[in-house]
Design a protein around this motif. Structure first.
Motif, PDB file in Angstrom:
ATOM      1  N   LYS A   1      12.565  -3.264  11.206  1.00  0.00           N
ATOM      2  CA  LYS A   1      13.118  -4.403  10.424  1.00  0.00           C
ATOM      3  C   LYS A   1      13.064  -4.395   8.727  1.00  0.00           C
ATOM      4  N   GLU A   2      11.501  -4.185   8.435  1.00  0.00           N
ATOM      5  CA  GLU A   2      11.289  -3.813   7.084  1.00  0.00           C
ATOM      6  C   GLU A   2      10.139  -2.826   7.070  1.00  0.00           C
ATOM      7  N   VAL A   3       9.792  -2.423   5.912  1.00  0.00           N
ATOM      8  CA  VAL A   3       8.759  -1.405   5.833  1.00  0.00           C
ATOM      9  C   VAL A   3       8.344  -1.681   4.310  1.00  0.00           C
ATOM     10  N   ALA A   4       7.005  -1.663   4.140  1.00  0.00           N
ATOM     11  CA  ALA A   4       6.416  -1.738   2.775  1.00  0.00           C
ATOM     12  C   ALA A   4       5.506  -0.549   2.561  1.00  0.00           C
ATOM     13  N   CYS A   5       5.543  -0.172   1.229  1.00  0.00           N
ATOM     14  CA  CYS A   5       4.536   0.950   0.893  1.00  0.00           C
ATOM     15  C   CYS A   5       3.648   0.676   0.038  1.00  0.00           C
ATOM     16  N   GLY A   6       2.446   0.560   0.163  1.00  0.00           N
ATOM     17  CA  GLY A   6       1.242   0.203  -0.718  1.00  0.00           C
ATOM     18  C   GLY A   6       0.930   1.229  -1.513  1.00  0.00           C
ATOM     19  N   GLY A   7      -0.291   1.433  -2.116  1.00  0.00           N
ATOM     20  CA  GLY A   7      -0.847   2.564  -3.032  1.00  0.00           C
ATOM     21  C   GLY A   7      -1.003   3.759  -2.435  1.00  0.00           C
ATOM     22  N   PHE A   8      -1.599   3.753  -0.906  1.00  0.00           N
ATOM     23  CA  PHE A   8      -1.884   5.004  -0.237  1.00  0.00           C
ATOM     24  C   PHE A   8      -1.557   4.453   1.199  1.00  0.00           C
ATOM     25  N   HIS A   9      -1.033   3.394   1.696  1.00  0.00           N
ATOM     26  CA  HIS A   9      -0.595   3.134   3.046  1.00  0.00           C
ATOM     27  C   HIS A   9       0.776   2.724   3.105  1.00  0.00           C
ATOM     28  N   THR A  10       1.232   2.487   4.306  1.00  0.00           N
ATOM     29  CA  THR A  10       2.528   1.896   4.866  1.00  0.00           C
ATOM     30  C   THR A  10       2.449   0.840   5.865  1.00  0.00           C
ATOM     31  N   ILE A  11       3.209  -0.355   5.893  1.00  0.00           N
ATOM     32  CA  ILE A  11       3.309  -1.257   6.855  1.00  0.00           C
ATOM     33  C   ILE A  11       4.573  -1.303   7.123  1.00  0.00           C
ATOM     34  N   LEU A  12       4.791  -1.581   8.574  1.00  0.00           N
ATOM     35  CA  LEU A  12       6.169  -1.606   9.313  1.00  0.00           C
ATOM     36  C   LEU A  12       6.241  -2.788  10.050  1.00  0.00           C
ATOM     37  N   LEU A  13       7.307  -3.454   9.872  1.00  0.00           N
ATOM     38  CA  LEU A  13       7.701  -4.769  10.956  1.00  0.00           C
ATOM     39  C   LEU A  13       8.782  -4.231  11.664  1.00  0.00           C
ATOM     40  N   SER A  14       8.668  -4.378  13.124  1.00  0.00           N
ATOM     41  CA  SER A  14       9.643  -4.255  13.990  1.00  0.00           C
ATOM     42  C   SER A  14      10.505  -5.481  14.113  1.00  0.00           C
TER      43      SER A  14
END
Length: 178
Positions: free
Chosen positions: A95-108
């Motif tokens: 549903k969403e994805v977010a990119c940090g400085g050196f990591h990635t978070i994903l929401l299903s």
């Protein structure tokens, strides 16, 4: 129309044009590499320090740019200059994805949160400081909660639940030397 456009530094392939040096000064359509089919529409995008990600209308997740620390989720630390499908998320509708400085978070779509990349400050949410080269489900304290939004800072992450609770993790302070 669901087409992906980018501009800026081509370093590490972060613009997705297959180029790893120089600068793309005007918006340019991301094509080639055979990774995103022309029939798929992009519905969500995110950009981090040296990498980017997008979600297509079928819920598939693609990443590109700097692969160091596993921030692309491809199981290796190799850079990628074109959007590439994250195989570890096949079957999980994003549903969403977010990119940090050196990591990635994903929401299903089912309210679960996955993370990958650099973990030195706890920003992946797994209770360790290890890097994760592939998407890994964040369990405690999000287990059983329905998350509706995720965001990343440079070295921290956040998740908002359907009941309005905000969870944060990662680096909480940064010492600045003058």
């Amino acid at each position: 129309d669901g087409c992906l456009w980018s501009f800026g530094s081509n370093g590490y392939g972060r613009t997705g044009h297959g180029i790893t040096d120089g600068y793309q000064s005007t918006p340019r359509k991301v094509e080639g590499g055979g990774v995103i089919s022309h029939s798929k529409k992009v519905v969500f995008i995110a950009a981090g320090h040296e990498h980017s990600a997008c979600i297509t209308e079928d819920g598939s997740t693609y990443t590109w740019g700097c692969g160091k620390n596993g921030r692309l989720g491809h199981g290796v630390e190799t850079n990628c200059s074109h959007p590439k499908l994250v195989n570890g998320l096949v079957g999980i509708r994003a549903k969403e994805v977010a990119c940090g400085g050196f990591h990635t978070i994903l929401l299903s779509e089912d309210g679960r949160v996955y993370s990958f990349g650099h973990g030195a400050h706890g920003q992946l949410g797994h209770g360790t400081k290890e890097d994760m080269l592939t998407p890994t489900l964040i369990e405690a304290p999000l287990e059983g909660k329905f998350v509706v939004q995720v965001v990343c800072g440079f070295e921290h992450s956040m998740a908002l639940t359907s009941k309005g609770f905000l969870y944060t993790w990662g680096c909480g302070v940064r010492e600045i030397l003058l």
